[in-house]
Structure formats: structure tokens, C-alpha cells
Design an enzyme around this catalytic site. Structure first.
Site, PDB file in Angstrom:
ATOM      1  N   ASP A  32       7.976   5.418  -0.474  1.00 56.61           N
ATOM      2  CA  ASP A  32       8.944   6.388   0.229  1.00 56.61           C
ATOM      3  C   ASP A  32       7.867   6.572   1.535  1.00 56.61           C
ATOM      4  O   ASP A  32       8.606   7.873   1.871  1.00 56.61           O
ATOM      5  CB  ASP A  32       8.336   7.410  -0.217  1.00 56.61           C
ATOM      6  CG  ASP A  32       6.740   7.640  -0.791  1.00 56.61           C
ATOM      7  OD1 ASP A  32       5.910   7.584  -0.344  1.00 56.61           O
ATOM      8  OD2 ASP A  32       6.681   8.428  -1.653  1.00 56.61           O
ATOM      9  N   PRO A  35      -5.584  -1.977  -5.780  1.00 55.63           N
ATOM     10  CA  PRO A  35      -6.880  -2.647  -6.005  1.00 55.63           C
ATOM     11  C   PRO A  35      -7.410  -3.314  -4.722  1.00 55.63           C
ATOM     12  O   PRO A  35      -7.248  -2.894  -3.464  1.00 55.63           O
ATOM     13  CB  PRO A  35      -5.519  -4.228  -6.644  1.00 55.63           C
ATOM     14  CG  PRO A  35      -4.580  -4.257  -5.615  1.00 55.63           C
ATOM     15  CD  PRO A  35      -4.151  -2.202  -5.503  1.00 55.63           C
ATOM     16  N   HIS A  48       1.130  -1.204  -0.284  1.00 59.94           N
ATOM     17  CA  HIS A  48      -0.217  -0.032   0.360  1.00 59.94           C
ATOM     18  C   HIS A  48       0.991   1.488   0.061  1.00 59.94           C
ATOM     19  O   HIS A  48       0.235   2.641  -0.506  1.00 59.94           O
ATOM     20  CB  HIS A  48      -0.820   0.199   1.164  1.00 59.94           C
ATOM     21  CG  HIS A  48      -2.026  -0.781   1.272  1.00 59.94           C
ATOM     22  ND1 HIS A  48      -3.532  -0.636   0.859  1.00 59.94           N
ATOM     23  CD2 HIS A  48      -2.168  -2.854   0.769  1.00 59.94           C
ATOM     24  CE1 HIS A  48      -4.350  -1.303   1.091  1.00 59.94           C
ATOM     25  NE2 HIS A  48      -3.576  -2.953   0.431  1.00 59.94           N
TER      26      HIS A  48
END
Length: 332
Positions: free
Chosen positions: A78, A169, A70
Site C-alpha cells: 500500500d 524477517p 518491506h
């Protein structure tokens, strides 16, 4: 006409520009031994934190793998998913609807690892590097493949919930929607099917698949792509999900805590938990990969490792484009 010599001032600017370019290149180079001199015990400290947390909470591996995914897929690896709300940024990525159910085990693990690393080598290791390394170590710890993790990422200063909703998704997406989503991030159909194999560990909340097991149609109480006994078992396990939204079921009922290829073997039998899982076996674009991975765990491991390494390098921040956070949940 002969070229004119550069003036001293112009030559200085050219040299300065070249030096800056070389500096940025050096800063942006990721290596597997990035911390060998600046934080020699980096790998040991992360591994110790991972081992202790996984032994205490066996769901940590799946939780961390999900948080890593995620974090990376929407805007790059990051550390943006790790930032907590503040008065100046009340809606970071963690507050997005799809991220509200992210398990706390992964965030707790990162706090522990970051604290230990700050004691050993203050201001040196980024939270995004910790997440990448911890995820790989946990995958390996529960039986999955080892792959190289390149280090040297910086942590972003930007995190907005509005930037993630369209790039993760959903359990009810069609295969076409999934292929399009992954393609927009540079991932092939094979990459997508291999990465979905992460569902071999972990669980999903009942609300994510309730539409397929209750009042599916006038002729059937559940989606006919389910194995009937499996569907009936899910109906019983999730019967109280409206009152208790924490109710969940293992993604892979055969070996829920082991990273293996049984997830793919389950799909032709109607034992895929989510609609998007079962669709991979049905669609002709994804079915060949499902069949290949079901038949050959080594191939699945190779392709999963390659896809994870590719994902871990997506959209990274390096050099002056990011920072080394003192705390993983807050910008400096």
C-alpha cells in the site's frame, strides 16, 4: 402469512446499498491493463525509469525488491514504506530500525517514475502500483522471471513504525520463527523459501552477520556452518565495520548481479551469508525446497513468480480505502 411489500423508503435504501456494493466491487477489481485508458503509457514510462536507473546504479534492482518486500509483508502492498516523517507523523515505517538501512536507489527511482507519470496523466497512478510494476520489471531486467502484475491499488494514509517491527524477517531468526512469521501472513513454507531466493541479488551489511564471524564461541572464531575460507574472507572484508557501518558483502558471491539459482547452490557449500540463509539448508522443513531450487532454476523461477504475485496482492487498498498520492513520500 404473506410477506409484506417493502415501503418506498425501504426499497430505496436497499437499492442504494446494492448500488454501493457494486460500486465498491468495481473499484476494488485489479487488472493487468488497469491503466490502458486512463494512462496508456504507464508501462512504458515505468520501464524507461527502471532501465535508466538500473544502468546508472546497478544496485537498484536489489534495492527496489527489498523496499517492495518491506512495504508488502507487514501490512500489505500500500505504499506505507514510502511516507517520510512529518510533524503530524514523526515515526512512519521508514523510521523503524529494520528499515533505516533501506537503500535510497529505490526511493529515487519511484520519485522519477512518479514525476514522469504525473506529467503524462496527473492524479491517476498510485505509488503502490508503481512500486509493484517497477519491482517486476527490475527482476526481469537482471535475469529473473516475468510475472503478471495486477494494478489498481490505492496508497494508504497510515504508516507507523510500531506496526512493522514484528512482521519482517531478521537475519538471526530461526526457521521456526520465519515459518511462523510468513504463515501469519498466509504464506507457505514453499512461498517463504522461494521468496528468500531474492537474496540471489543485493548485499547485506556486516553488522547483520558479524556475530557469526567474530568470537563465535570459545572453540571457534566463526560459526562452523560457514565454509572456513568464506568465513575468513568475511572477517577480512568486515574488519572495520564498527567504524564504518556501511561496509557490506554480496548475498550471493558467485553471481551477485544476476537473478539465478546460485543462491541455493551456495547454501550446502557453507556460502550462505546470513544465519537465516544457512538455516534453510539445515532444517528438514525447508531443505527439500532448497535442494529442488538448486537443481532446477526453472522450478525456482516458477515458484518465485507465483509467490511474488501472491505477495503483490497481499493487504492491498482499493477504492475509497486509499488515495492516489500526488507525491509518493506524503499523503495528500
Amino acid at each position: 402469512m404473506a410477506p409484506q411489500p417493502l415501503s418506498p423508503a425501504t426499497l430505496f435504501l436497499v437499492l442504494l446499498s446494492l448500488c454501493s456494493s457494486f460500486l465498491l466491487l468495481a473499484e476494488s477489481r485489479l487488472t493487468t491493463d488497469y491503466y490502458s485508458k486512463s494512462c496508456p503509457r504507464f508501462a512504458d514510462i515505468v520501464r524507461d525509469a527502471v532501465t535508466n536507473k538500473q544502468i546508472t546504479n546497478p544496485t537498484t534492482a536489489a534495492a527496489t525488491l527489498r523496499v517492495f518486500f518491506h512495504d508488502c509483508l507487514p501490512n500489505g502492498c500500500d505504499g506505507s514504506i514510502l511516507l517520510s516523517p512529518t510533524p503530524f507523523n514523526p515515526s512512519p515505517e521508514r523510521t523503524s530500525d529494520i528499515n533505516l538501512s533501506l537503500p535510497g536507489d529505490a526511493f529515487d527511482l519511484l520519485v522519477r517514475a512518479k514525476t514522469a507519470l504525473e506529467l503524462a496523466c496527473p492524479g491517476t497512478v498510485s505509488c503502490s502500483d508503481i512500486l509493484a510494476a517497477a519491482t517486476r520489471d527490475l527482476v526481469t531486467m537482471v535475469g529473473g522471471p516475468h510475472y503478471n502484475v495486477y494494478l489498481g491499488r490505492r496508497d494508504t494514509r497510515v504508516s507507523k513504525a510500531s506496526l512493522v517491527d514484528s512482521f519482517l524477517p531478521r537475519p538471526n531468526m530461526t526457521v521456526s520463527q520465519l515459518i511462523s512469521l510468513f504463515a501469519s501472513r498466509g504464506f507457505s513454507v514453499q512461498d517463504m523459501v522461494a521468496l528468500t531466493g531474492a537474496h540471489t541479488i543485493g548485499f547485506s551489511h556486516c553488522k547483520e552477520f558479524s556475530a557469526g564471524i567474530y568470537n563465535y564461541s570459545r572453540s571457534s572464531g566463526y560459526d562452523p556452518s560457514y565454509n572456513p575460507r568464506f568465513a575468513q574472507g568475511l572477517q577480512g572484508a568486515c574488519s572495520n565495520y564498527r567504524k564504518d557501518p556501511t561496509l557490506s558483502v554480496f548475498n550471493d558471491i558467485m553471481s551477485p548481479n544476476k537473478f539465478d539459482n546460485l543462491y541455493y547452490q551456495n547454501l550446502p557449500k557453507g556460502l550462505g551469508l546470513l544465519a537465516s540463509d544457512r538455516a534453510l539448508h539445515i532444517d528438514p522443513r525447508t531443505r527439500p525446497f532448497v535442494a529442488a531450487y538448486a537443481a532446477d532454476q526453472n522450478r525456482f523461477f516458477r515458484d518465485f513468480a507465483a509467490a511474488m504475485q501472491k505477495l503483490s496482492l497481499y493487504g492491498i487498498k482499493t477504492g475509497r480505502r486509499g488515495e492516489i498520492r500526488r507525491r509518493c513520500d506524503a499523503v495528500n
